[in-house]
Design an enzyme around this catalytic site. Structure first.
Site, PDB file in Angstrom:
ATOM      1  CD  GLU A 138      -2.839  -1.141   2.315  1.00 48.54           C
ATOM      2  OE1 GLU A 138      -3.929  -1.609   1.957  1.00 48.54           O
ATOM      3  OE2 GLU A 138      -2.502  -0.893   3.356  1.00 48.54           O
TER       4      GLU A 138
ATOM      5  CG  ASP B 246      -7.742  -5.840   4.514  1.00 48.09           C
ATOM      6  OD1 ASP B 246      -7.163  -6.000   5.675  1.00 48.09           O
ATOM      7  OD2 ASP B 246      -7.905  -4.725   3.923  1.00 48.09           O
TER       8      ASP B 246
ATOM      9  CD  GLU C 150      -9.916  -1.880   7.985  1.00 52.99           C
ATOM     10  OE1 GLU C 150      -9.898  -1.292   6.920  1.00 52.99           O
ATOM     11  OE2 GLU C 150      -9.332  -2.357   8.505  1.00 52.99           O
TER      12      GLU C 150
END
Length: 712
Positions: free
Chosen positions: A300, A374, A402
């Site tokens: 990332e 993820d 999340e």
């Protein structure tokens, strides 16, 4: 006056704000307290070290709160009911009992009923003060959960060496993916002001066996390695040390350039290697028990060794060499992926790290997420587990939700953790579970670890809601022993958090145990994944194809069209299934054998595909989405029935959050079904309500100020 007090106590439990977590130590019912008092009349505990002082303080606090009267302090046992605490080195009484402490290691403990100087006593012993501390918390848990105290004979030790919370806290006070307020670290006032909250944080972690804390975000600011911030980290380490907790730091791989003024961060460059050695020496002068570094590299946009055509092993081993003389470790994250057109993102960690098996230094742990994507509501286990027998693999769970409703959705993650840990990799035959990879028993590794991305913030209740505290608690308990039952953990937490009334415990535990499956149903049933909004990850956007890279978009993962849905990861597709051991790969690749929960993760199938239930896939999807909403509605009804059994403040918060969850579960259901129906043109099964709004309505929704999102 006594009558007024009695009347007040007979009514609702006094309001609580959640600050005390599961260490509430509220008075037990009178009959129960009376029964326990006879077993805690005296406390024989030293205070010659900071940890011993913490043990004695916690026992006085806990026993005094639970029993209404703290035990008398003494240096000898004079009558029945003493609690004797210590190690053979610190306590002559413990030494005189000649207890068998072999096999308990540094952190294990023994809690045993014994006769001391002719009197019945309870002994809490270990080889070190930290082991005794863990034993003291175990003893208090017995009282909190109304367990019998006669004929105690408990022996326990952690199955995993490093049990670490990863804080994604930034130096500006924000928290990436944090849903409980700002960072609990007040960097501005450190190192001078040591808030009581830091000590309470350490107490809470020690009570569940967590022994490490990474203070800062994996998307690290190089300034954390500067002199000023190392002094601040050292101050926190001083608070945590009596509770057996080591401090770790996330480091930016390019820090030698940004902080050290070098022209390169090449891990094979002698100047770079010298810079890291000198930095490690500086850290250990300030923090002698510093744990080590956590590193996110070449992922990332983060810098890493591949920027210099070096491998992940080259980068990790360079840092490991700097830390090794001090006993430190490197936790190198395996969450990496590139933007290669047509390449399945879920394959990339395996592709990058599997060839490096056996090349990492002895003090390197490869930190692997529980699934290959993820932290999704449900994923199959990461194929790296079992595939790298010569490498120490460390589990990475996400405690902060999340992708599971942030702070407001009640989703108990103990079931998710157990699902991942109990998965059988079949790497060395049946029984080669992920838990055995993580605890080192499968491949004979002594250095082991489990990390959890923390859900802790500056909110008064620490985690944004009372039920989010259960996920912190469950993480710690399973990091200590990955074989524990998720239900048993939920029951213990419920008893410690709300009391032992069966009218509360049973329904609350049932809610918790079904909550994660409900979330999977209303978000990503039957193996779907990554259907959330771009960037902020709040709410459904299965139609989104606008990301800067394909594998950041929902359409990349669900691949729905007029004819079908799902990501083909069999030999006819990306062949990601081949990364698993052959028996697992055969099961996942076979439409007749794959569990329904992973169907669309590994297969692209027609909407009319017949499930084992006899229903079409489309009918099954509609049923799952609707079931998730119905389950949340039932959770609300269950909680409503507990009014008057739970203090008003916590009752109101949970009730309001469940209302939010039901509304947003309906939103997820309706938005996803409206979109998928726009593709397949199929009617809903009979008896199922259509989405409340047209698809364009859901597509028009936008959210600018979403909690927990911080750019890096």
């Amino acid at each position: 006056m006594w009558l007024l007090v009695a009347c007040l106590c007979a009514g609702h439990a006094r309001a609580e704000d959640g600050y005390d977590l599961w260490l509430r130590y509220r008075p037990l019912p009178a009959a129960q307290a009376d029964a326990y008092r006879g077993r805690a009349t005296q406390l024989v505990a030293g205070t010659s070290t900071a940890t011993q002082a913490a043990i004695r303080s916690e026992l006085l606090r806990g026993l005094g709160g639970l029993l209404g009267r703290a035990p008398a302090l003494s240096d000898r046992v004079t009558h029945d009911g003493a609690v004797v605490v210590g190690t053979p080195a610190s306590s002559p009484l413990v030494a005189g009992l000649h207890l068998d402490l072999r096999g308990l290691g540094r952190e294990g403990y023994l809690v045993r009923s014994a006769v001391v100087d002719g009197h019945a006593a309870t002994v809490i012993a270990g080889n070190t003060d930290v082991g005794v501390l863990y034993g003291a918390f175990r003893f208090l848990r017995l009282l909190q959960t109304a367990q019998p105290l006669d004929r105690l004979d408990l022996r326990d030790r952690p199955r995993v060496k490093l049990r670490v919370l990863d804080h994604w806290d930034n130096l500006d006070g924000s928290v990436e993916r944090g849903y409980a307020g700002a960072s609990i670290w007040d960097w501005w006032t450190l190192p001078d002001e040591l808030k009581p909250r830091y000590t309470d944080y350490a107490r809470a972690n020690a009570s569940i066996g967590i022994n490490g804390a990474v203070l800062n975000n994996v998307n690290a600011d190089p300034l954390v390695l500067g002199h000023a911030y190392l002094e601040k980290a050292a101050a926190l380490a001083g608070v945590f040390r009596p509770y057996g907790i080591r401090v770790y730091l996330s480091v930016r791989f390019s820090a030698p350039i940004e902080l050290g003024g070098l022209k390169t961060a090449d891990p094979l460059d002698p100047q770079v290697r010298r810079w890291w050695r000198e930095k490690a020496d500086e850290i250990y002068k300030r923090i002698p028990d510093f744990g080590g570094f956590l590193v996110k590299a070449n992922s990332e946009g983060q810098p890493g060794p591949q920027d210099y055509h070096r491998s992940h092993a080259d980068g990790a081993n360079m840092l490991a060499a700097a830390l090794a003389p001090h006993g430190g470790v490197v936790m190198w994250r395996a969450f990496v992926y590139a933007n290669k057109p047509g390449e399945d993102r879920t394959k990339q960690a395996w592709d990058e790290f599997k060839p490096l098996d056996g090349q990492f230094a002895a003090n390197v742990l490869l930190q692997v997420k529980n699934g290959p994507l993820d932290f999704q509501p449900r994923e199959p286990f990461n194929p790296l587990f079992g595939a790298m027998p010569k490498t120490r693999l460390m589990m990475e769970f996400q405690v902060t939700k999340e992708y599971l409703g942030f702070a407001t959705h009640l989703v108990y993650l103990g079931t998710l953790y157990r699902e991942a840990l109990s998965a059988d990799t079949m790497a060395r035959g049946p029984g080669s579970t992920v838990a055995k990879v993580v605890d080192g028993t499968l491949d004979g590794h002594a250095l082991t670890g489990i990390a959890g991305v923390a859900n802790i913030g500056a909110d008064r209740d620490w985690c944004g809601s009372v039920f989010n505290q259960a996920n912190w608690y469950a993480f710690g308990r399973l990091a200590w022993d990955p074989t524990l039952s998720a239900r048993a953990i939920a029951e213990a937490w419920t008893r410690m958090t709300f009391g032992n009334d069966a009218a509360v415990v049973r329904p609350v535990v049932d809610m918790m145990m079904g909550s994660r499956e409900a979330a999977v149903d209303y978000m990503t049933p039957l193996g779907l994944a990554h259907l959330m909004g771009h960037g902020h990850h709040y709410g459904p956007e299965p139609w989104d194809a606008s990301g800067p890279r394909a594998d950041w978009t929902p359409v990349y993962f669900h691949r729905a069209d007029h004819d079908g849905i799902g990501f083909d990861r069999t030999a006819t597709g990306s062949d990601a299934v081949a990364q698993y051991a052959p028996p697992v790969a055969r099961e996942f690749a076979d439409l007749g054998r794959i569990p329904d929960r992973y169907l669309l993760w590994f297969h692209h199938v027609p909407w009319t595909y017949r499930m084992r239930s006899g229903r079409t896939l489309w009918d099954a999807l509609v049923r799952h989405y609707t079931q998730g909403v119905d389950d949340v509605r039932r959770m609300r009804e269950t909680w409503a029935g507990l009014k008057g059994h739970v203090d008003d403040e916590r009752y109101r918060q949970v009730a309001s959050f469940l209302a939010i969850q039901q509304r947003e579960a309906q939103w997820w259901r309706d938005a996803c079904l409206a979109y998928f129906q726009s593709l397949n043109g199929l009617p809903l099964p009979a008896g199922y309500a259509p989405p409340a709004h047209p698809l364009k309505y859901y597509q028009s929704l936008s959210f600018k100020y979403v909690p927990g999102y911080s750019a890096w």
